[in-house]
Design a protein around this motif. Structure first.
Motif, PDB file in Angstrom:
ATOM      1  N   SER A 126      19.040  40.732 -41.973  1.00  0.00           N
ATOM      2  CA  SER A 126      20.012  39.656 -41.784  1.00  0.00           C
ATOM      3  C   SER A 126      19.281  38.335 -41.595  1.00  0.00           C
ATOM      4  CB  SER A 126      20.898  39.946 -40.567  1.00  0.00           C
ATOM      5  OG  SER A 126      20.120  39.981 -39.384  1.00  0.00           O
ATOM      6  N   THR A 127      20.046  37.259 -41.383  1.00  0.00           N
ATOM      7  CA  THR A 127      19.473  35.929 -41.158  1.00  0.00           C
ATOM      8  C   THR A 127      20.156  35.245 -39.994  1.00  0.00           C
ATOM      9  OG1 THR A 127      20.994  34.678 -42.562  1.00  0.00           O
ATOM     10  CG2 THR A 127      19.120  35.732 -43.655  1.00  0.00           C
ATOM     11  N   LEU A 128      19.442  34.306 -39.395  1.00  0.00           N
ATOM     12  CA  LEU A 128      20.053  33.472 -38.369  1.00  0.00           C
ATOM     13  C   LEU A 128      21.039  32.501 -38.975  1.00  0.00           C
ATOM     14  CD1 LEU A 128      17.002  32.510 -36.094  1.00  0.00           C
ATOM     15  CD2 LEU A 128      18.600  34.415 -35.828  1.00  0.00           C
TER      16      LEU A 128
ATOM     17  N   PRO B  23      24.820  34.883 -39.691  1.00  0.00           N
ATOM     18  CA  PRO B  23      24.759  36.148 -38.953  1.00  0.00           C
ATOM     19  C   PRO B  23      25.747  37.177 -39.520  1.00  0.00           C
ATOM     20  CG  PRO B  23      24.925  34.271 -37.457  1.00  0.00           C
ATOM     21  CD  PRO B  23      25.209  33.758 -38.827  1.00  0.00           C
TER      22      PRO B  23
ATOM     23  N   ARG C 275      26.091  41.648 -35.789  1.00  0.00           N
ATOM     24  CA  ARG C 275      24.982  40.953 -35.129  1.00  0.00           C
ATOM     25  C   ARG C 275      24.751  41.441 -33.700  1.00  0.00           C
ATOM     26  NH1 ARG C 275      29.023  37.413 -36.123  1.00  0.00           N
ATOM     27  NH2 ARG C 275      30.160  36.475 -34.368  1.00  0.00           N
TER      28      ARG C 275
ATOM     29  N   ILE D  73      17.075  38.387 -31.821  1.00  0.00           N
ATOM     30  CA  ILE D  73      17.291  37.067 -32.411  1.00  0.00           C
ATOM     31  C   ILE D  73      16.329  36.023 -31.853  1.00  0.00           C
ATOM     32  CG2 ILE D  73      18.931  35.149 -32.542  1.00  0.00           C
ATOM     33  CD1 ILE D  73      21.141  37.218 -32.900  1.00  0.00           C
TER      34      ILE D  73
ATOM     35  N   VAL E  10      12.824  35.258 -33.545  1.00  0.00           N
ATOM     36  CA  VAL E  10      12.661  34.652 -34.867  1.00  0.00           C
ATOM     37  C   VAL E  10      12.165  33.211 -34.725  1.00  0.00           C
ATOM     38  CG1 VAL E  10      13.771  34.068 -37.040  1.00  0.00           C
ATOM     39  CG2 VAL E  10      14.534  36.075 -35.751  1.00  0.00           C
TER      40      VAL E  10
ATOM     41  N   VAL F  55      14.500  46.208 -37.491  1.00  0.00           N
ATOM     42  CA  VAL F  55      15.319  45.008 -37.645  1.00  0.00           C
ATOM     43  C   VAL F  55      14.484  43.907 -38.292  1.00  0.00           C
ATOM     44  CG1 VAL F  55      16.729  43.278 -36.480  1.00  0.00           C
ATOM     45  CG2 VAL F  55      16.638  45.619 -35.593  1.00  0.00           C
TER      46      VAL F  55
ATOM     47  N   THR G  87      14.839  40.108 -39.449  1.00  0.00           N
ATOM     48  CA  THR G  87      15.717  38.948 -39.304  1.00  0.00           C
ATOM     49  C   THR G  87      14.999  37.714 -39.823  1.00  0.00           C
ATOM     50  OG1 THR G  87      16.560  39.951 -37.273  1.00  0.00           O
ATOM     51  CG2 THR G  87      17.204  37.668 -37.737  1.00  0.00           C
TER      52      THR G  87
ATOM     53  N   ALA H 221      14.449  36.237 -44.823  1.00  0.00           N
ATOM     54  CA  ALA H 221      14.810  37.655 -44.919  1.00  0.00           C
ATOM     55  C   ALA H 221      13.990  38.341 -46.012  1.00  0.00           C
ATOM     56  CB  ALA H 221      16.304  37.787 -45.205  1.00  0.00           C
TER      57      ALA H 221
END
Length: 822
Positions: free
Chosen positions: A105-107, A110, A114, A121, A124, A147, A149, A156
């Motif tokens: 996933s990405t910040l 989300p 999440r 988180i 990152v 995970v 992130t 990603a």
């Protein structure tokens, strides 16, 4: 625990360092040593706990995803399936039941799940393209979870690349160390490589769309974010090209879009400006491309090599280029290198930028022959970036040559061999990277593939150990259980090129190491990267054994000439030729020759690697055509054959015998004399040497240049293949006889401005000329040698107006007692 500590062994990295730094990996029991290396490599994971991911489920967020985030799970799943046969499923819902989960996933966007990864988180890095990886062993509540992130979409994808480079896999099994974690952000924003679909490339011209797709992917896996194409040079199709160039040009842009890589193009302005008609035609050619290409982020225009326009006409032309390209790609910028720019051109450029601050201009590019990096960064206005254009592809006659490469390797490996250089390029990168915003390297094929991965990773972290990069490279492209040994093998290939080849006993150990890898990796035949490095190990070892053998043949042939007075000149030369020709009639190792040719065929079939001009359509002999030099004489056979032919044409038998005696004693400086081959690493003891590229550059030490020798016979002696491209600080000859008179004889291109003990030497004789070099004899003043010591230097010449190939150089030199007149 230090690797190998429990076993009473030295640290594997220390061992590798010594092997690579000094080239003295002299093994008494080579077989035992390789077994020890294998033991050390495996001991690093002997006690590590792992998490089984063989039945993992990959989870991603639902909805539309940017290109890099969209392709990230595809890369992960397909690359693991390719290597292990394990097929992972991908879902957008957090699995209710699974043996293991890999969450991507990405910040920036989300996922709905999440909360399942909320604790990761904060790890990152808050920077574009950054990522974090965390590994959680299974608990009563949750299965084992990995995970990944990203700070954003690219983050990603790069996180997936890092994960792939650190997974353990084998047939139907995938796992990861339970303590593994990573938090990374790129140090430099520009990290790319030039990949040109053109006939001059030594492999890419033979590739399919799918092969390019895979290569772009693998560059991204190691963290690259840019690719530079060469769309318009060499419009004619080569014999191996499967597609029209325009078709491939558009495909490159599509692949960059697929993997979210910045798409650069290299566009030299070959129109001699000002020429309104040709300029308009050139701009129309560009617009036809810009209007159709899917993605374009930057255009790099070299100021020279090629191109020779003055800055005052080139800058206005670039402004008109910008007007055309921004109609279709509004964010695209134009970049310029100062290659071959004169002082007035450089001043004009900076004044233009300072006064106009053009928004279409992206920055300057540092290419070969550009002004110093520090000065460029200081003068360049702050809004603009500075991009490096380093040559990581060539080994000789280039920006970063292998320092003091043995001529036997310079002649056979040539300019584009398989050339991993972990130590040299790490030094070079760390010297200058801080002045830049990143790099797009110059490359002409896959032979420098490791170097691309190394530079890319240094663009993420300049302090990263090159050994760690080599381990990740070997883990991903060879096999995880061979990562340590594979890294040692890559370092060893570099160290084999340091120092005199004949005296480098580590070459045999390097081959044994690679043979152990060859034995250990059952599927090695399917990995072209492994095969080409294995090929290099066999080739250099074969070349060394051939060098030793052929030097001995020459010594025997010269000894046989001593009987010329007994058997006659013609018979003596016939006997000598028979000995010299054993290099062909009784080659040193026929089985290895067959193996090397088999490597060439396999690599051509798999990746189009062109190791021969006649067999595989290499564009010329210096572009990786190493098989064409597999029987290139490593002694003076061709020169001797030419001399024997000329002697046989003489009508005076006495003159024949006299000339044979000259040939037989050609290198003999006489009693109390010296003979040096100035550019030969093993035959120039009076020249100070730095054999590491970074050290030589930092201290501006003189380095030899190797002439481009074709595979066809030449009349040159081996000594004339190489020479210093600048002058030694002083060649000191001591232990001279204070009562004797001396001369200095040398071969040089152009009249040599020799200086003896600070005084210009008097030329007393000019002799034979061979190709570009002429014999010159100078008097040593009695006052200079009466203390038993002389120092040779050379006056500086004003040769800026000459091409470097035409400038003065010295190849070999004798200090000899002057014959006493009778």
């Amino acid at each position: 625990m230090v690797v190998g500590e429990e076993w009473g062994l030295c640290d594997v990295e220390d061992l590798c360092f010594e092997h690579c730094r000094w080239g003295n990996f002299m093994l008494r029991e080579i077989g035992v040593a390789v077994s020890v290396l294998g033991l050390m490599a495996s001991s690093s994971t002997l006690f590590a706990k792992t998490i089984d991911l063989s039945k993992a489920v990959v989870v991603v967020r639902s909805g539309e995803r940017p290109a890099a985030e969209k392709i990230a799970p595809t890369i992960l799943v397909e690359e693991i399936a390719r290597r292990s046969g394990v097929t992972w499923t991908v879902t957008t819902d957090w699995p209710k039941q699974a043996s293991a989960i890999i969450a991507i996933s990405t910040l920036a966007d989300p996922p709905s799940w999440r909360d399942q990864v909320a604790t990761t988180i904060d790890a990152v890095p808050k920077k574009s393209e950054s990522f974090s990886i965390r590994v959680f062993p299974a608990t009563d509540r949750q299965p084992a979870t990995v995970v990944v992130t990203g700070a954003d979409s690219r983050g990603a994808m790069f996180g997936v690349g890092k994960l792939l480079r650190n997974l353990d896999w084998k047939e139907k099994e995938v796992s990861i160390a339970d303590h593994f974690k990573a938090d990374e952000s790129p140090d430099r924003p520009i990290r790319g490589h030039q990949i040109g679909y053109r006939d001059t490339a030594n492999s890419w011209d033979a590739w399919t769309f799918d092969q390019y797709d895979q290569y772009f992917r693998e560059m991204a896996i190691f963290g690259a974010n840019a690719v530079e194409n060469i769309p318009w040079q060499e419009e004619q199709l080569g014999p191996l090209m499967k597609y029209r160039r325009d078709k491939m040009n558009f495909k490159f842009a599509e692949l960059c879009d697929k993997y979210d890589l910045d798409h650069w193009i290299w566009v030299p302005v070959l129109v001699k400006l000002p020429d309104q008609t040709k300029e308009i035609e050139f701009l129309k050619q560009q617009e036809a491309y810009y209007s159709k290409v899917k993605r374009l982020d930057a255009i790099f225009v070299p100021g020279g090599d090629p191109g020779d326009n003055k800055a005052d006409v080139l800058l206005p032309h670039l402004e008109r280029m910008a007007e055309v390209v921004t109609k279709y790609h509004p964010k695209a910028k134009i970049w310029l290198s100062l290659q071959h720019f004169k002082a007035d051109d450089i001043d004009f450029l900076y004044a233009y930028l300072d006064q106009k601050l053009p928004t279409w201009f992206g920055g300057l590019v540092m290419g070969p022959s550009s002004p110093p990096m520090e000065l460029t960064r200081r003068r360049l206005a702050k809004p603009y970036q500075l991009r490096w254009y380093p040559d990581i592809t060539h080994s000789v006659r280039c920006q970063y040559p292998i320092p003091w490469l043995d001529p036997a390797l310079g002649m056979t490996l040539g300019r584009e061999p398989v050339n991993p250089r972990p130590v040299d390029y790490t030094q070079i990168y760390r010297m200058d990277y801080a002045f830049t915003d990143g790099f797009v390297t110059y490359s002409d094929g896959v032979h420098d593939d490791f170097n691309k991965s190394l530079w890319t990773q240094l663009g993420w972290n300049p302090d990263k150990s090159p050994r760690e990069v080599a381990k990740e490279y070997a883990r991903f492209f060879f096999r995880p259980d061979s990562a340590d040994l594979g890294a040692d093998g890559l370092f060893a290939l570099e160290s084999d090129a340091r120092g005199a080849l004949e005296e480098n006993g580590s070459v045999a150990a390097t081959l044994l190491l690679w043979k152990e890898l060859e034995r250990k990796i059952p599927s090695a035949g399917g990995s072209w990267r492994f095969q080409m490095h294995l090929f290099r190990a066999y080739y250099v070892d074969f070349t060394r054994r051939r060098l030793i053998y052929e030097k001995e043949l020459e010594a025997q042939a010269l000894d046989s000439l001593a009987k010329a007075n007994e058997v006659g000149a013609i018979q003596a030369m016939t006997n000598a030729l028979q000995i010299l020709n054993r290099a062909n009639t009784q080659p040193v190792d026929p089985e290895t020759i067959k193996k090397l040719n088999a490597f060439g065929e396999k690599l051509f079939q798999e990746i189009g690697l062109q190791t021969s001009v006649p067999k595989y359509h290499a564009s010329n002999s210096q572009r990786g055509a190493v098989l064409d030099f597999i029987d290139y004489p490593l002694n003076n056979r061709w020169w001797l054959e030419d001399q024997f032919k000329k002697i046989s044409e003489m009508t005076d038998s006495k003159a024949q015998l006299e000339r044979i005696e000259v040939i037989r004693n050609w290198e003999n400086p006489g009693d109390g004399g010296y003979y040096d081959v100035i550019g030969h690493v093993g035959r120039s003891p009076r020249v100070v040497k730095m054999v590491f590229a970074g050290d030589a550059m930092r201290h501006e030490e003189e380095l030899p240049t190797q002439r481009w020798m074709t595979e066809k016979p030449t009349i040159n002696r081996q000594a004339w293949h190489t020479y210093l491209d600048s002058w030694p600080r002083g060649m000191i000859y001591n232990d001279l006889d204070p009562t004797a008179n001396y001369v200095v004889k040398l071969f040089a291109q152009r009249e040599s401005p020799l200086v003896i003990d600070g005084v210009k030497a008097r030329l007393i004789k000019t002799g034979e000329t061979f190709d570009k070099v002429t014999e010159q004899v100078f008097e040593v003043p009695v006052e200079a040698s009466k203390d038993g010591r002389i120092t040779l230097t050379w006056e500086k010449l004003d040769e800026e107006h000459l091409n470097w190939r035409q400038r003065h150089y010295v190849t070999d030199l004798w200090v000899m007692k002057r014959p006493v007149k009778k």
